[in-house]
Design a protein around this motif. Structure first.
Motif, PDB file in Angstrom:
ATOM      1  N   GLY A 110      34.690  32.986  57.169  1.00  0.00           N
ATOM      2  CA  GLY A 110      34.273  33.883  56.106  1.00  0.00           C
ATOM      3  C   GLY A 110      34.933  33.614  54.771  1.00  0.00           C
ATOM      4  N   VAL A 111      34.233  34.046  53.705  1.00  0.00           N
ATOM      5  CA  VAL A 111      34.780  33.998  52.357  1.00  0.00           C
ATOM      6  C   VAL A 111      34.326  35.245  51.623  1.00  0.00           C
ATOM      7  CG1 VAL A 111      32.831  32.607  51.491  1.00  0.00           C
ATOM      8  CG2 VAL A 111      34.982  32.662  50.209  1.00  0.00           C
ATOM      9  N   ALA A 112      35.232  35.809  50.829  1.00  0.00           N
ATOM     10  CA  ALA A 112      34.914  36.942  49.967  1.00  0.00           C
ATOM     11  C   ALA A 112      35.634  36.740  48.645  1.00  0.00           C
ATOM     12  CB  ALA A 112      35.335  38.270  50.612  1.00  0.00           C
ATOM     13  N   VAL A 113      35.088  37.331  47.595  1.00  0.00           N
ATOM     14  CA  VAL A 113      35.628  37.152  46.245  1.00  0.00           C
ATOM     15  C   VAL A 113      35.821  38.514  45.606  1.00  0.00           C
ATOM     16  CG1 VAL A 113      35.153  36.252  43.932  1.00  0.00           C
ATOM     17  CG2 VAL A 113      34.572  34.885  45.940  1.00  0.00           C
ATOM     18  N   LYS A 114      36.964  38.700  44.953  1.00  0.00           N
ATOM     19  CA  LYS A 114      37.205  39.879  44.127  1.00  0.00           C
ATOM     20  C   LYS A 114      37.915  39.418  42.872  1.00  0.00           C
ATOM     21  CE  LYS A 114      38.911  44.644  44.375  1.00  0.00           C
ATOM     22  NZ  LYS A 114      37.569  45.247  44.202  1.00  0.00           N
ATOM     23  N   ASP A 115      37.223  39.524  41.739  1.00  0.00           N
ATOM     24  CA  ASP A 115      37.718  38.968  40.483  1.00  0.00           C
ATOM     25  C   ASP A 115      37.937  37.472  40.683  1.00  0.00           C
ATOM     26  OD1 ASP A 115      37.656  41.559  39.368  1.00  0.00           O
ATOM     27  OD2 ASP A 115      39.598  42.007  40.250  1.00  0.00           O
ATOM     28  N   ARG A 116      39.130  36.971  40.445  1.00  0.00           N
ATOM     29  CA  ARG A 116      39.406  35.543  40.673  1.00  0.00           C
ATOM     30  C   ARG A 116      40.190  35.321  41.953  1.00  0.00           C
ATOM     31  NH1 ARG A 116      36.173  32.255  38.039  1.00  0.00           N
ATOM     32  NH2 ARG A 116      37.736  30.582  38.160  1.00  0.00           N
ATOM     33  N   GLN A 117      40.234  36.324  42.794  1.00  0.00           N
ATOM     34  CA  GLN A 117      40.899  36.178  44.082  1.00  0.00           C
ATOM     35  C   GLN A 117      39.872  35.782  45.146  1.00  0.00           C
ATOM     36  OE1 GLN A 117      44.487  39.209  44.484  1.00  0.00           O
ATOM     37  NE2 GLN A 117      42.625  40.288  43.868  1.00  0.00           N
ATOM     38  N   VAL A 118      40.258  34.827  45.984  1.00  0.00           N
ATOM     39  CA  VAL A 118      39.394  34.319  47.047  1.00  0.00           C
ATOM     40  C   VAL A 118      40.058  34.625  48.386  1.00  0.00           C
ATOM     41  CG1 VAL A 118      38.338  32.264  48.057  1.00  0.00           C
ATOM     42  CG2 VAL A 118      38.493  32.496  45.572  1.00  0.00           C
TER      43      VAL A 118
END
Length: 362
Positions: A110-118
């Motif tokens: 899985g991958v998720a993004v919040k702002d520039r955080q991965v």
């Protein structure tokens, strides 16, 4: 093949079987409204347009998450590569996760993004892990291990990551074939987890731990509708695959129940299919419906939802046309990105596989 799907009006109600069993009263184990309160109708089903290739020549693209600018990050399960894919189809390698140990159904998931955080979910030497990075011009940096000790197996490693409308990170885990883990609240296997961006249990979690719901076999899809309701797609064993309407603290029955049951301790799914028509993986919500990619079923299911969250009749699209479908993600400009999974050892690769497809849903 004759279609053998079953619709259950809300998680609280038994399914209408092929033998004509009528819905009965609400299951007391859920907080979903009873059938008498259902007044909203599912939206009219509109068939999606023919998909277009975004990128080709990939290797088991497992998950897709969009960056604020419109590019997407894509994981490859078996190569442990994290890729950046533009809407125009340019593919560049962001990083190769050195601690990932692909094998069986594990790898870079899985991958998720919040702002520039991965945030990445991957299979390591001894366990499955959730790790946070910061994305910069030079790739990934500021690595921080958030969760370790998620059970690892040759099968059922879970792996989906997604941020909910509440701002917290949700993760799905599998029971790795050790069925009893799903019912153990002290195990991270066979669960949906909910956490802060630092990996701590999110406020309001039902047991004060990372565990949000339990009794799952292998959830690989998460999606929220416009009302904030959480749905999960889940692999069955030999008979029924499921979509569940997820409630905090609820027990979804595995391994005691597969599909619909009559045990008040467990919450019933809102939709079931025969395993030959589904093996559901990624799922997204768009244009009034859940869209579910299936592996063994080799089709994209469209499940219309009414305003109260009750499902309409599922409609299958592209059956057999693209092979196994793995990731399904709502795109920022509308529609979906869908990945194939024909190089995962269980499919039959076709010219251009694996690929990411853009699907216009309205």
């Amino acid at each position: 093949m004759r279609k053998l799907w079953t619709i259950v009006l809300l998680a609280a109600l038994p399914a209408c079987s092929a033998g004509g069993e009528a819905p009965t009263a609400a299951d007391p184990a859920t907080s979903v409204p009873a059938a008498s309160t259902l007044t909203a109708k599912a939206p009219t089903v509109k068939a999606p347009r023919a998909p277009k290739d975004v990128a080709t020549g990939l290797a088991v693209p497992w998950a897709i998450a969009f960056l604020p600018g419109g590019d997407a990050l894509v994981t490859e399960r078996d190569t442990a590569r994290l890729l950046r894919v533009t809407p125009a189809g340019k593919v560049t390698e962001v990083a190769r996760i050195g601690d990932a140990r692909p094998g069986g159904e594990g790898g870079l998931l899985g991958v998720a993004v919040k702002d520039r955080q991965v945030f990445l979910y991957y299979t390591a030497e001894q366990d499955n892990r959730i790790v946070r990075y910061r994305l910069g011009d030079a790739g990934l940096g500021d690595e921080r291990l958030l969760v370790r000790g998620i059970p690892k197996g040759g099968i059922h490693d879970g792996g989906r990551l997604a941020f909910g409308p509440d701002g917290y990170l949700y993760a799905t885990t599998g029971e790795t074939g050790d069925r009893g883990l799903a019912q153990r609240r002290d195990s991270l296997g066979g669960k949906i987890l909910r956490m802060t961006v630092d990996g701590a249990p999110a406020p309001g979690n039902p047991f004060g731990t990372l565990v949000y719901s339990y009794g799952h076999r292998n959830v690989q899809g998460l999606a929220w509708d416009t009302a904030g309701r959480l749905y999960a797609s889940e692999f069955g064993a030999n008979t029924y695959d499921e979509i569940n309407l997820v409630r905090p603290g609820a027990n979804y029955g595995w391994p005691v129940v597969e599909g619909k049951g009559k045990d008040a301790r467990f919450v019933n799914p809102i939709v079931t299919w025969s395993t030959g028509e589904a093996s559901p993986s990624g799922m997204a919500y768009a244009d009034g419906a859940l869209w579910v990619g299936t592996l063994r079923g080799q089709r994209l299911w469209q499940v219309p939802l009414a305003r109260d969250g009750s499902p309409g009749v599922p409609v299958a699209h592209y059956t057999g046309r693209y092979g196994r479908l793995r990731a399904v993600t709502a795109a920022p400009g509308g529609g979906l990105w869908v990945s194939t999974s024909n190089k995962d050892g269980r499919g039959s690769p076709r010219p251009g596989d694996d690929r990411i497809l853009a699907v216009a849903t309205s």
